[in-house]
Design an enzyme around this catalytic site. Sequence first.
Site, PDB file in Angstrom:
ATOM      1  N   GLY A  12       0.814  -1.210   0.000  1.00 42.86           N
ATOM      2  CA  GLY A  12       0.000   0.000   0.000  1.00 42.86           C
ATOM      3  C   GLY A  12       0.848   1.259   0.000  1.00 42.86           C
ATOM      4  O   GLY A  12       0.488   2.250   0.629  1.00 42.86           O
ATOM      5  N   HIS A  13       1.947   1.246  -0.740  1.00 46.04           N
ATOM      6  CA  HIS A  13       2.922   2.346  -0.643  1.00 46.04           C
ATOM      7  C   HIS A  13       2.446   3.651  -1.269  1.00 46.04           C
ATOM      8  O   HIS A  13       3.066   4.682  -1.070  1.00 46.04           O
ATOM      9  CB  HIS A  13       4.247   1.921  -1.286  1.00 46.04           C
ATOM     10  CG  HIS A  13       4.242   1.953  -2.783  1.00 46.04           C
ATOM     11  ND1 HIS A  13       3.662   0.949  -3.541  1.00 46.04           N
ATOM     12  CD2 HIS A  13       4.726   2.856  -3.662  1.00 46.04           C
ATOM     13  CE1 HIS A  13       3.801   1.237  -4.822  1.00 46.04           C
ATOM     14  NE2 HIS A  13       4.439   2.387  -4.921  1.00 46.04           N
ATOM     15  N   ARG A  14       1.353   3.613  -2.013  1.00 45.64           N
ATOM     16  CA  ARG A  14       0.860   4.861  -2.608  1.00 45.64           C
ATOM     17  C   ARG A  14      -0.296   5.477  -1.817  1.00 45.64           C
ATOM     18  O   ARG A  14      -0.755   6.573  -2.145  1.00 45.64           O
ATOM     19  CB  ARG A  14       0.438   4.620  -4.066  1.00 45.64           C
ATOM     20  CG  ARG A  14       1.609   4.242  -4.949  1.00 45.64           C
ATOM     21  CD  ARG A  14       1.444   4.682  -6.376  1.00 45.64           C
ATOM     22  NE  ARG A  14       0.322   4.014  -7.040  1.00 45.64           N
ATOM     23  CZ  ARG A  14       0.096   4.069  -8.350  1.00 45.64           C
ATOM     24  NH1 ARG A  14       0.923   4.733  -9.136  1.00 45.64           N
ATOM     25  NH2 ARG A  14      -0.925   3.433  -8.889  1.00 45.64           N
ATOM     26  N   TYR A 138     -15.662  -2.888   8.189  1.00 44.99           N
ATOM     27  CA  TYR A 138     -14.225  -2.588   8.188  1.00 44.99           C
ATOM     28  C   TYR A 138     -13.593  -3.025   9.501  1.00 44.99           C
ATOM     29  O   TYR A 138     -12.516  -3.630   9.521  1.00 44.99           O
ATOM     30  CB  TYR A 138     -14.021  -1.092   7.976  1.00 44.99           C
ATOM     31  CG  TYR A 138     -12.587  -0.634   8.070  1.00 44.99           C
ATOM     32  CD1 TYR A 138     -11.719  -0.793   6.997  1.00 44.99           C
ATOM     33  CD2 TYR A 138     -12.101  -0.026   9.230  1.00 44.99           C
ATOM     34  CE1 TYR A 138     -10.392  -0.375   7.073  1.00 44.99           C
ATOM     35  CE2 TYR A 138     -10.779   0.389   9.316  1.00 44.99           C
ATOM     36  CZ  TYR A 138      -9.927   0.216   8.247  1.00 44.99           C
ATOM     37  OH  TYR A 138      -8.624   0.628   8.329  1.00 44.99           O
ATOM     38  N   HIS A 181     -12.443  10.855   5.156  1.00 43.88           N
ATOM     39  CA  HIS A 181     -12.704  11.024   6.582  1.00 43.88           C
ATOM     40  C   HIS A 181     -13.024  12.486   6.867  1.00 43.88           C
ATOM     41  O   HIS A 181     -12.966  13.350   5.982  1.00 43.88           O
ATOM     42  CB  HIS A 181     -11.486  10.554   7.388  1.00 43.88           C
ATOM     43  CG  HIS A 181     -11.300   9.073   7.363  1.00 43.88           C
ATOM     44  ND1 HIS A 181     -10.458   8.444   6.472  1.00 43.88           N
ATOM     45  CD2 HIS A 181     -11.848   8.083   8.111  1.00 43.88           C
ATOM     46  CE1 HIS A 181     -10.500   7.134   6.670  1.00 43.88           C
ATOM     47  NE2 HIS A 181     -11.328   6.891   7.657  1.00 43.88           N
ATOM     48  N   ARG A 211     -12.878  13.540  18.883  1.00 44.63           N
ATOM     49  CA  ARG A 211     -11.979  12.741  18.059  1.00 44.63           C
ATOM     50  C   ARG A 211     -10.526  13.109  18.340  1.00 44.63           C
ATOM     51  O   ARG A 211     -10.206  14.247  18.681  1.00 44.63           O
ATOM     52  CB  ARG A 211     -12.269  12.952  16.566  1.00 44.63           C
ATOM     53  CG  ARG A 211     -13.600  12.396  16.095  1.00 44.63           C
ATOM     54  CD  ARG A 211     -13.619  10.875  16.135  1.00 44.63           C
ATOM     55  NE  ARG A 211     -14.890  10.338  15.641  1.00 44.63           N
ATOM     56  CZ  ARG A 211     -15.940  10.095  16.399  1.00 44.63           C
ATOM     57  NH1 ARG A 211     -15.890  10.337  17.715  1.00 44.63           N
ATOM     58  NH2 ARG A 211     -17.046   9.596  15.879  1.00 44.63           N
ATOM     59  N   ASP A 282     -23.860  10.959  14.008  1.00 44.63           N
ATOM     60  CA  ASP A 282     -22.622  11.428  14.627  1.00 44.63           C
ATOM     61  C   ASP A 282     -21.511  10.382  14.597  1.00 44.63           C
ATOM     62  O   ASP A 282     -20.335  10.712  14.663  1.00 44.63           O
ATOM     63  CB  ASP A 282     -22.871  11.787  16.102  1.00 44.63           C
ATOM     64  CG  ASP A 282     -23.229  13.252  16.290  1.00 44.63           C
ATOM     65  OD1 ASP A 282     -22.900  14.072  15.409  1.00 44.63           O
ATOM     66  OD2 ASP A 282     -23.837  13.571  17.320  1.00 44.63           O
TER      67      ASP A 282
END
Length: 325
Positions: A12-14, A138, A181, A211, A282
Amino acid sequence: MMDKQSKIFVAGHRGMVGSAIVRKLQSEKYSNLLLRTSSELDLRRQADVEAFFTREKPDYVFLAAAKVGGIIANSTYPADFIYDNLQIQNNIIHNAWQTGVKRLLFLGSTCIYPKLAPQPMKEEHLLTGPLEPTNDAYAIAKIAGIMQCRSYNRQYGTRYLAAMPNNLYGPNDNFDLEKSHVLPALIRKCHEAKVSGANQVVIWGTGSPLREFLQVDDLAEACIFLMDLDDTRYNGLLADETAPALINVGSGQEVTIRELALLVKEAVGFSGELTFDTTKPDGTPRKLADCTRIHALGWRHRIALKEGIAAAYQWYLDSLQQVHR
């Protein structure tokens, strides 16, 4: 511990996390990096991943490849999130064992913890209550990855560790309003409102959830710090009876979504109003990671949130200029 010639696979280097890990490794003169795009190596395909590991035989693996997204994407595409992530991590973790990888660091998210977990969330809170429904697919996939690391460690003597960062942001973030996000979405919304002269930005929810945010270059530093721990401390993490092979990575600081939106508004220079659509969900009311373990090992974040947001906005502006060239 890793040496500068160790063969290191960054899966997942990009992506945002993987690219930050690569930048950090390169800055520290690690020169033998294995990097493959998704078109060169589809990590969901078992045979392709097996062939890659058999051929390359990496010494160390940073498993940063994942399908990720915000509350809208997670709610809309739960089948994609659970299928893709299970396939990726199953293939990589299994083949890492098959080919004798020395250490593997599996990256997840603090959404693995129960929706109403005690705050701050400790590693031992895993599997102690129901998950947040908007991203449970997820989360289940990432929990499966943690259990796979633990199971391979226990059965095969592998040395795989799972690191769970909180909300991340920074270079190479996703600014797609459907899939991003909250922080990059706020940056884009405020920027587009500023450019168009709009008098308000509408934000999902009440603005009251708390958060914690971590700049991705801080996470990259933490990942290499963990991978490079001496055997005594590393083995201690794997053998910890309360939460084996699992460690939180965060800033230990939190803000409300409303406070975050005000910081973004200031950084962008948007002069209109912020309006909260309380008909929208929320998500989890509070999500603060307990980082006692990683702090005790000697790592702490360096980049303050206000400074990080300003830099993230500048990166977004630069990316827009590149698109229009």
